[in-house]
Scaffold this motif. Structure first.
Motif, PDB file in Angstrom:
ATOM      1  N   ARG A 298       0.864  -1.185   0.000  1.00 25.19           N
ATOM      2  CA  ARG A 298       0.000   0.000   0.000  1.00 25.19           C
ATOM      3  C   ARG A 298       0.893   1.225   0.000  1.00 25.19           C
ATOM      4  NH1 ARG A 298      -5.420  -1.115   1.151  1.00 25.19           N
ATOM      5  NH2 ARG A 298      -5.715  -3.299   1.604  1.00 25.19           N
TER       6      ARG A 298
ATOM      7  N   HIS B 105      -0.760   7.190  -9.929  1.00 23.70           N
ATOM      8  CA  HIS B 105      -2.178   7.362 -10.237  1.00 23.70           C
ATOM      9  C   HIS B 105      -2.966   7.145  -8.942  1.00 23.70           C
ATOM     10  CE1 HIS B 105      -6.148   6.357 -11.839  1.00 23.70           C
ATOM     11  NE2 HIS B 105      -5.782   7.093 -12.888  1.00 23.70           N
TER      12      HIS B 105
ATOM     13  N   ASP C 273      -5.316   5.309  -8.337  1.00 22.18           N
ATOM     14  CA  ASP C 273      -5.578   3.878  -8.138  1.00 22.18           C
ATOM     15  C   ASP C 273      -4.375   3.156  -7.535  1.00 22.18           C
ATOM     16  OD1 ASP C 273      -8.095   4.191  -9.223  1.00 22.18           O
ATOM     17  OD2 ASP C 273      -7.542   3.384 -11.188  1.00 22.18           O
ATOM     18  N   GLU C 274      -3.191   3.756  -7.675  1.00 23.86           N
ATOM     19  CA  GLU C 274      -1.963   3.134  -7.184  1.00 23.86           C
ATOM     20  C   GLU C 274      -1.638   3.556  -5.759  1.00 23.86           C
ATOM     21  OE1 GLU C 274       2.841   3.039  -8.197  1.00 23.86           O
ATOM     22  OE2 GLU C 274       1.537   4.310  -9.400  1.00 23.86           O
TER      23      GLU C 274
ATOM     24  N   THR D  96      -8.434   4.293   4.914  1.00 29.02           N
ATOM     25  CA  THR D  96      -8.513   3.568   3.640  1.00 29.02           C
ATOM     26  C   THR D  96      -8.137   2.100   3.791  1.00 29.02           C
ATOM     27  OG1 THR D  96      -6.225   3.964   2.907  1.00 29.02           O
ATOM     28  CG2 THR D  96      -7.859   5.679   2.416  1.00 29.02           C
TER      29      THR D  96
END
Length: 179
Positions: free
Chosen positions: A104, A144, A146-147, A167
């Motif tokens: 993550r 991004h 999403d990354e 998150t």
């Protein structure tokens, strides 16, 4: 019931607060270890940066391999780990993900002016000056959304950590640790 384990990369250019935020994040999550990626640079890399010379891909290769190995080791033990590392380029982050595909990422970003101001007030660090920051900003390939989770360094550290932690699939007790 065992808490979930995470391997987390706190990334951004120098002066973004990776080490400070990474330490707070490790404490909040009860991570086994916090590692400052800078501590794993070779003596040659440290000397190069101390002389105001930016690192290139070749310089960073062995360093990234070391950090990826640490991620793999903690993943194999199902232990949590937070690493602060610039992670400037997408291929660097991909290399780190070889150590843990579920890595993550918390991406810290801010204005050049704020970053430079922070660097000018920092003492005892080998990374020096505007030339080095300009080099990192030129190399930076922002992840991004999403990354990585994107966080502005203008936020107070506790708030930034809290936002990122929300998150993660964790219990509310971890979030309430920070108050």
């Amino acid at each position: 019931m065992k808490s979930p384990s995470y391997r987390i990369l706190v990334m951004g250019v120098s002066g973004s607060g990776k080490s400070h935020i990474g330490r707070q994040l490790a404490v909040t999550l009860g991570a086994t270890t916090f590692i400052d990626g800078d501590d794993h640079h070779s003596p040659a890399n440290v000397a190069k940066m101390a002389n105001g010379e930016p690192l290139n891909d070749e310089d960073r290769s062995e360093w990234l391999d070391t950090l990826a190995s640490l991620l793999a080791e903690y993943r194999a033990r199902d232990a949590s780990l937070v690493i602060a590392c610039s992670g400037l380029k997408k291929r660097y982050r991909e290399r780190l993900r070889e150590g843990d595909p579920a890595l993550r990422i918390l991406y810290l970003h801010g204005s050049r002016e704020l970053l430079l101001q922070r660097l000018e007030t920092r003492s005892g660090h080998f990374f020096k000056g505007d030339t080095m920051l300009a080099s990192q900003l030129a190399d930076l390939e922002p992840p991004h959304p999403d990354e990585a989770f994107h966080a502005a360094i203008t936020l107070p550290p506790k708030q930034l950590v809290r936002q990122f932690v929300t998150t993660l699939p964790v219990t509310s007790s971890l979030i309430s640790k920070e108050g």
